[in-house]
Enzyme design. Structure first.
Site, PDB file in Angstrom:
ATOM      1  N   ALA A 102      38.353  48.881  45.182  1.00  7.44           N
ATOM      2  CA  ALA A 102      39.615  47.921  45.288  1.00  7.44           C
ATOM      3  C   ALA A 102      40.484  48.441  46.198  1.00  7.44           C
ATOM      4  O   ALA A 102      40.783  49.557  46.502  1.00  7.44           O
ATOM      5  CB  ALA A 102      40.154  47.824  43.828  1.00  7.44           C
ATOM      6  N   LYS A 103      40.842  47.436  47.125  1.00  4.37           N
ATOM      7  CA  LYS A 103      42.285  47.982  47.926  1.00  4.37           C
ATOM      8  C   LYS A 103      43.374  47.704  47.248  1.00  4.37           C
ATOM      9  O   LYS A 103      44.245  46.758  47.399  1.00  4.37           O
ATOM     10  CB  LYS A 103      42.044  46.831  49.194  1.00  4.37           C
ATOM     11  CG  LYS A 103      42.976  47.404  50.424  1.00  4.37           C
ATOM     12  CD  LYS A 103      42.528  46.639  51.431  1.00  4.37           C
ATOM     13  CE  LYS A 103      43.680  46.985  52.709  1.00  4.37           C
ATOM     14  NZ  LYS A 103      43.679  48.268  53.102  1.00  4.37           N
ATOM     15  N   ALA A 104      43.766  48.796  46.218  1.00  2.29           N
ATOM     16  CA  ALA A 104      44.698  48.934  45.356  1.00  2.29           C
ATOM     17  C   ALA A 104      45.711  49.981  45.907  1.00  2.29           C
ATOM     18  O   ALA A 104      45.365  50.839  46.508  1.00  2.29           O
ATOM     19  CB  ALA A 104      43.850  49.436  44.071  1.00  2.29           C
TER      20      ALA A 104
END
Ligand code: PMP
Length: 294
Positions: free
Chosen positions: A158-160
């Protein structure tokens, strides 16, 4: 110097409508701010068209899903919002930043009653993640003391927002010591990536890149793998030990913001940079590809 990011003109798409840039604000009591309850994208438009727009939108939805957020719009609504925003801002070449976050309806760690917000901003004065001069000369990197965590410790696909604090601390570590960026190892000690970009190494006809099993498999990384295969290089994905990297001739970073940026050194190891290098040739191939209107 460019205007501060919170004091610009133009529009931001926020929760379904275009609002004046300076009005696109959020309250200080916001779960996204306090607990990094957010996911985002980094995209780039060339000649008015976002490169791999659909792939970025898909990743935004995947990132949100991984951190438990259901985006209250459809992917095609986000696609439309992005392209309308670029037109409304009159941009040809720009950076595009969609972000989704949990708001202030519920504070604390519970997500039960969280309100979900989505915004998209674009700007055209962040041409390169690294400045143009550094890009041509090649970047200097230092190994970060911070490691990319194990897959069961952080949501690596995830590009969290949360995991980015490790990148921020690594970048600060590097810049305070006069380097352009940091090389991040992973929890096992393998070479992982830069602070906001993937890494590749070149030796003769072989191009090596770490296996993305605990860090983002960048959209640029995937594109560059296609390019180098088409050009007849032998592309090898493998776990790379830091002791191996002195045997490579060249190195470069890849990312939406970084595009392809050659590396001139990592710690005390030097790499070839400049006009006659493979990295330079790939940099030009990439520029050509992203600017082609196919
Ligand atoms: N790793 C990290 C930590 C990043 O922030 C980025 C930029 N999104 C990348 C890799 C490269 O990803 P992409 O090519 O999709 O921009």
């Amino acid at each position: 110097m460019s205007k501060a990011f919170d004091k610009r003109d133009g529009w931001i798409w926020m929760n379904g409508a275009f609002v004046p840039w300076e009005s696109a604000t959020s309250h200080i009591i916001t779960q996204g701010l306090h607990y990094a309850s957010a996911a985002f994208e980094g995209e780039r438009a060339y000649k008015g068209k976002i490169f791999k727009s659909k792939e970025h939108t898909d990743r935004l939805f995947r990132s949100a899903e991984i951190i438990g957020i259901k985006i209250p719009y459809s992917p095609s609504e986000i696609e439309l919002a992005k392209s309308e925003l670029i037109k409304k801002m009159n941009f040809e070449n720009c950076y595009v930043r969609p972000i989704v976050w949990r708001g202030g309806q519920q504070m604390g760690l519970s997500t039960n009653n969280a309100d979900i917000h989505v915004a998209i901003a674009a700007w055209d004065d962040w041409h390169s993640y690294f400045n143009e001069e550094d890009r041509l000369k090649g970047l200097s990197l230092i190994t970060s003391p911070w490691k990319r965590p194990a897959p069961d410790t952080a949501p690596y696909e995830a590009k969290a927002s949360g995991p980015y604090i490790i990148c921020t601390m690594s970048k600060q570590f590097a810049e305070e010591k006069g380097y352009n960026d940091a090389l991040m190892l992973d929890y096992r000690g393998y070479v992982a990536e830069g602070t906001g970009a993937n890494i590749f190494f070149i030796k003769n006809n072989e191009i090596y890149t770490p296996i993305p099993d605990c860090f983002l498999n960048g959209i640029t990384r995937q594109t560059v793998i296609e390019i180098v295969k088409t050009k007849g290089f032998n592309l090898i994905e493998k776990h790379i030990m830091p002791t191996e990297i002195s045997s490579y001739d060249e190195a470069f970073l890849t990312g939406t913001a970084a595009e392809i940026t050659p590396i001139k050194s990592i710690d005390n190891i030097s790499y070839n940079v400049g006009n006659n290098t493979t990295g330079y040739e790939l940099m030009n191939d990439f520029t050509q590809l992203v600017n082609s209107t196919l």
